[in-house]
Structure formats: C-alpha cells, structure tokens
Design an enzyme around this catalytic site. Structure first.
Site, PDB file in Angstrom:
ATOM      1  N   ASP A  94      73.837-148.711 -65.789  1.00 26.15           N
ATOM      2  CA  ASP A  94      72.491-148.681 -65.198  1.00 26.15           C
ATOM      3  C   ASP A  94      71.735-150.003 -65.336  1.00 26.15           C
ATOM      4  O   ASP A  94      70.655-150.155 -64.756  1.00 26.15           O
ATOM      5  CB  ASP A  94      71.664-147.554 -65.823  1.00 26.15           C
ATOM      6  CG  ASP A  94      72.237-146.190 -65.514  1.00 26.15           C
ATOM      7  OD1 ASP A  94      72.509-145.931 -64.323  1.00 26.15           O
ATOM      8  OD2 ASP A  94      72.435-145.405 -66.454  1.00 26.15           O
ATOM      9  N   ASP A 155      77.636-143.455 -58.756  1.00 22.90           N
ATOM     10  CA  ASP A 155      76.294-144.056 -58.832  1.00 22.90           C
ATOM     11  C   ASP A 155      76.363-145.573 -59.037  1.00 22.90           C
ATOM     12  O   ASP A 155      75.479-146.321 -58.647  1.00 22.90           O
ATOM     13  CB  ASP A 155      75.466-143.464 -59.992  1.00 22.90           C
ATOM     14  CG  ASP A 155      75.743-142.009 -60.293  1.00 22.90           C
ATOM     15  OD1 ASP A 155      76.853-141.534 -59.978  1.00 22.90           O
ATOM     16  OD2 ASP A 155      74.876-141.347 -60.866  1.00 22.90           O
ATOM     17  N   GLY A 213      89.767-136.973 -60.982  1.00 16.49           N
ATOM     18  CA  GLY A 213      88.357-136.910 -60.627  1.00 16.49           C
ATOM     19  C   GLY A 213      87.712-135.687 -61.255  1.00 16.49           C
ATOM     20  O   GLY A 213      88.334-134.621 -61.318  1.00 16.49           O
ATOM     21  N   THR A 215      83.504-133.897 -62.318  1.00 14.13           N
ATOM     22  CA  THR A 215      82.063-134.063 -62.106  1.00 14.13           C
ATOM     23  C   THR A 215      81.346-134.082 -63.444  1.00 14.13           C
ATOM     24  O   THR A 215      81.880-133.621 -64.454  1.00 14.13           O
ATOM     25  CB  THR A 215      81.493-132.949 -61.207  1.00 14.13           C
ATOM     26  OG1 THR A 215      80.211-133.378 -60.725  1.00 14.13           O
ATOM     27  CG2 THR A 215      81.338-131.618 -61.938  1.00 14.13           C
ATOM     28  N   ARG A 227      73.707-135.893 -54.677  1.00 11.07           N
ATOM     29  CA  ARG A 227      73.181-137.232 -54.979  1.00 11.07           C
ATOM     30  C   ARG A 227      74.318-138.246 -55.079  1.00 11.07           C
ATOM     31  O   ARG A 227      74.158-139.396 -54.676  1.00 11.07           O
ATOM     32  CB  ARG A 227      72.317-137.222 -56.231  1.00 11.07           C
ATOM     33  CG  ARG A 227      71.508-138.501 -56.353  1.00 11.07           C
ATOM     34  CD  ARG A 227      70.277-138.374 -57.214  1.00 11.07           C
ATOM     35  NE  ARG A 227      70.530-138.189 -58.610  1.00 11.07           N
ATOM     36  CZ  ARG A 227      70.313-137.066 -59.288  1.00 11.07           C
ATOM     37  NH1 ARG A 227      69.860-135.996 -58.667  1.00 11.07           N
ATOM     38  NH2 ARG A 227      70.544-136.987 -60.578  1.00 11.07           N
ATOM     39  N   TRP A 231      74.549-141.681 -53.164  1.00  9.12           N
ATOM     40  CA  TRP A 231      74.834-142.996 -53.785  1.00  9.12           C
ATOM     41  C   TRP A 231      76.013-143.655 -53.076  1.00  9.12           C
ATOM     42  O   TRP A 231      76.057-144.884 -52.914  1.00  9.12           O
ATOM     43  CB  TRP A 231      75.174-142.852 -55.263  1.00  9.12           C
ATOM     44  CG  TRP A 231      74.105-142.430 -56.239  1.00  9.12           C
ATOM     45  CD1 TRP A 231      74.247-141.479 -57.217  1.00  9.12           C
ATOM     46  CD2 TRP A 231      72.768-142.951 -56.412  1.00  9.12           C
ATOM     47  NE1 TRP A 231      73.088-141.375 -57.958  1.00  9.12           N
ATOM     48  CE2 TRP A 231      72.165-142.266 -57.488  1.00  9.12           C
ATOM     49  CE3 TRP A 231      72.035-143.931 -55.738  1.00  9.12           C
ATOM     50  CZ2 TRP A 231      70.862-142.520 -57.918  1.00  9.12           C
ATOM     51  CZ3 TRP A 231      70.727-144.179 -56.158  1.00  9.12           C
ATOM     52  CH2 TRP A 231      70.166-143.485 -57.226  1.00  9.12           C
ATOM     53  N   SER A 343      69.702-132.879 -63.468  1.00  6.59           N
ATOM     54  CA  SER A 343      71.057-132.422 -63.773  1.00  6.59           C
ATOM     55  C   SER A 343      71.049-130.941 -64.138  1.00  6.59           C
ATOM     56  O   SER A 343      70.562-130.582 -65.218  1.00  6.59           O
ATOM     57  CB  SER A 343      71.642-133.238 -64.922  1.00  6.59           C
ATOM     58  OG  SER A 343      72.922-132.741 -65.239  1.00  6.59           O
TER      59      SER A 343
HETATM   60  N1  GLY Z   1      72.438-142.194 -61.758  1.00  8.49           N
HETATM   61  C1  GLY Z   1      72.139-140.999 -62.425  1.00  8.49           C
HETATM   62  C2  GLY Z   1      71.780-139.891 -61.531  1.00  8.49           C
HETATM   63  O1  GLY Z   1      71.790-140.019 -60.311  1.00  8.49           O
HETATM   64  O2  GLY Z   1      71.457-138.828 -62.062  1.00  8.49           O
END
Ligand code: GLY
Length: 376
Positions: A94, A155, A213, A215, A227, A231, A343
């Site tokens: 980030d 992301d 892969g 999640t 999301r 991204w 989340s």
């Molecule tokens: N980049 C973290 C999120 O989208 O929750």
C-alpha cells in the site's frame, strides 16, 4: 459523450462542504478506513487509507484553489514524510497508495524537489518487497510471514505507479523492470480464463513456482470479489499507460467487459459478483473505482470502437445512480457515500462509508466534469 453534467456541480459542492466541515472539527487528522454508523473517527496517519483523504484535498484544491485545502495538504505531506522516516506500517504494497495521492501530485503539479526525493525513497521501500525468484511484489507482511509469503493481490496493480514514477525521476530502469515483471505475473495468474480475477495468488517464495489463487475479501476462492475486479480494470489500464504494453490494455478491457455483465439493474455492484440481485450488501466503492477505470479506458479507445461510448455511458450511469441513491446528502453524518463494504470475511466496515470509496466517487465526478490529469 453528450450528457447533462450540471447535476455534478451540486455533488461537488456537497463533497467540498462536507470536507470543510470535517476539517473544521478534525483539523489535519485523517479519517479511519471505514465509518461507524456513517461517521468516521479521525486519528493519526496509520493503516492503508489515509492518503485517500489527502487525495480528496488535492481534488478540492485543483478545482477551487482555496487555501484551506492547501494548508491541510502541507500538513499531510509532512505527515507522509514522517511516516516513511519512522517506518510506520510500511510492510505492505500500500506504500503506493500513500504516495500516489500525497507526494506524487505535489511533485507533478508543483515540481517540489523534496517530494521528488520522498517518492524515490518510498519506491525504495516498496521494491524491498520484490521476490526475484518469482518476479512479484509480496502484498502483505514480511518475508517470514507464513500466511502471506509469496502472495500477490490484484489491488497492487494500482501501487506499481509509484515504481514507474521513480523510474521516470531517476532513470533507474530497475524500478520499471520490477513493476513490469509483477504486472505480467498478475496478468498471467490473477486473471482467470473467463477474465474474472482472483483476489490473491500464491507463489512458492523459494522456487518462484506459481501455486494457487485464493480470496481474502471475496465470497469464495472461486467467486470474483467486486472491488478486486475494479482494481483490475483500473490498475491494468494504468500499467498500460506506463508501459505501452497493448496486452495490458486488452486485459483491462476484458476485465471491464466481465464486470459489466454482472452489474445489477441500478449499476451499483454487489460486494461480490457472485451476487447480482436481492438483498445482499452492495459495495459502492467498487462501483466508483470501476467508473474511474472505465473513463480511463475509454480515453484509449478509438472513436470508432463502440466500447468507448459504452464505457462512458456506464460510468456516467454508475455515478448518477450513486449520486441519486447512495450518498449521505442531507444526513447529519461525516461520511460521503454509503453502502460500501470493507471486508465481510473480516467483519470490517460492512455497509458503511469507506474512505477510498469516497475518494473514487469524487475522482469519478471530476473525470465526468472536466479533462483531468490523474495522479496515478
Ligand atoms: N486494498 C484493500 C481493499 O481494497 O480492501
């Protein structure tokens, strides 16, 4: 696209008024990632999201030139400088978000030499996360973190912009090469055959072998987290801009087309594309990121390509729908756009305002209203 854009001015005023109210109460502090009952608590420069607040200052300052925003920006620039120096929560990808919305606009718009140095120092911090054997940037945790070792996330596409910027500043090609290696692996392994995306993907950190892969924030390992898909659309488009690799543009377009097939009637996505109707939670933040990505993609399509107007029109209707049904306008709360989800698996920020969602809603409005040069 010939659309009525006058309503947008009213929405920009709504946002700027609320920003000023927040500054009056909280000064230079930063909102937490998600609201509680639509109200953000404010605090220090921690977590992955504070720069989205700085980004909202930059958009406001660019649009209005008002000193109040510049004052906050200056305090935030120093705050991000300190965060880098003191190494506060820097063990993640980030870092790109932190600096793409703070020192990068300062450098691009004001040619500030301090920011130039800080951008390069931040990029140096990000490339430490690069695993040579796999050609990837590990998203979270340190190299010994057994849960996150060798793990990439979709992301991160957005955060590679910091490395391209450092390359442009220094001429040191290794920043570019690492970003490019990562995005090619993201393209190969995070994007599935049907152009949906995994949220995360594991590589063996010793051998570089691609593993599986999974999640972290989606409904299931085989579903497509909304999301994450947003991204992907915006992030692959940005990586195309920096690399001229047409295949990245093709991937972004394919990810966009996949997303559009799963938009519900009012164009505001559910939190996972597994859901397309009913009472499940929406994620308005995914809608806003998607709208920005579609508007960026549309710019790179020839006028003769019918997807150009399709993307512009869809972005417009997402933002219009958010504006009419999802903002906090008229409510005595300090957040901006409701019905976002941080989340669900981690029980964080469910059906709340989320700071990045507020930022991208604002960016999308600006993109619809004027020709705007992205910070990304
Ligand atoms: N980049 C973290 C999120 O989208 O929750």
């Amino acid at each position: 696209m010939k659309k009525d854009v006058h309503w947008i001015d009213a929405k920009l005023v709504f946002i700027q008024t609320k920003i000023k109210e927040n500054i009056k109460v909280h000064g230079n502090l930063f909102p937490e990632p998600a609201s509680v009952h639509l109200n953000y608590k404010f605090g220090e420069n921690v977590s992955w999201t504070p720069s989205f607040w700085t980004g909202m200052m930059w958009l406001s300052y660019e649009l209005t030139g008002e000193a109040i925003y510049r004052q906050v920006i200056e305090a935030h620039l120093e705050s991000f400088n300190q965060r880098l120096k003191l190494d506060i929560e820097m063990d993640n990808h980030d870092i790109g978000f932190y600096f793409s919305l703070s020192h990068i606009p300062e450098y691009r718009l004001n040619h500030a030499s301090d920011s130039r140095k800080i951008i390069v120092a931040a990029a140096d911090k990000l490339v430490v996360r690069y695993l040579d054997v796999a050609g990837i940037i590990q998203a979270w945790g340190d190299p010994d973190d057994s849960e996150n070792r060798g793990r990439i996330i979709i992301d991160c596409n957005m955060n590679l912009c910091l490395l391209y910027e450092a390359y442009q500043i220094t001429g040191d090609r290794s920043y570019y090469d690492k970003a490019y290696a990562h995005i090619k692996n993201a393209q190969k392994y995070l994007v599935r055959e049907d152009n949906s995306t995994h949220h995360t993907y594991y590589f063996d950190s010793e051998t570089g072998e691609p593993l599986r892969g999974t999640t972290a924030q989606g409904y299931s390992d085989s579903s497509c987290w909304s999301r994450g898909q947003a991204w992907a659309v915006y992030g692959f488009a940005l990586n195309y801009l920096y690399t001229d690799d047409e295949s990245l543009l093709e991937t972004a377009l394919a990810n966009a087309d996949y997303f559009l097939r799963y938009l519900p009637e009012d164009d505001v996505p559910y939190w996972d594309l597994y859901f397309t109707s009913g009472d499940e939670y929406r994620d308005t933040s995914a809608g806003s990121i998607l709208a920005c990505g579609l508007l960026e993609l549309a710019k790179h399509l020839p006028i003769t390509d019918e997807r150009r107007s399709q993307y512009e029109e869809t972005a417009y209707s997402i933002v219009r729908s958010l504006s009419e049904h999802y903002t906090t306008e008229g409510e005595a709360v300090n957040g901006f756009v409701k019905h976002a989800v941080y989340s669900i698996p981690n029980d964080l920020g469910i059906d709340e305002c989320c700071l990045w969602g507020d930022y991208y809603y604002y960016e999308a409005l600006v993109r619809l209203r004027k020709v705007w040069k992205p910070y990304w």
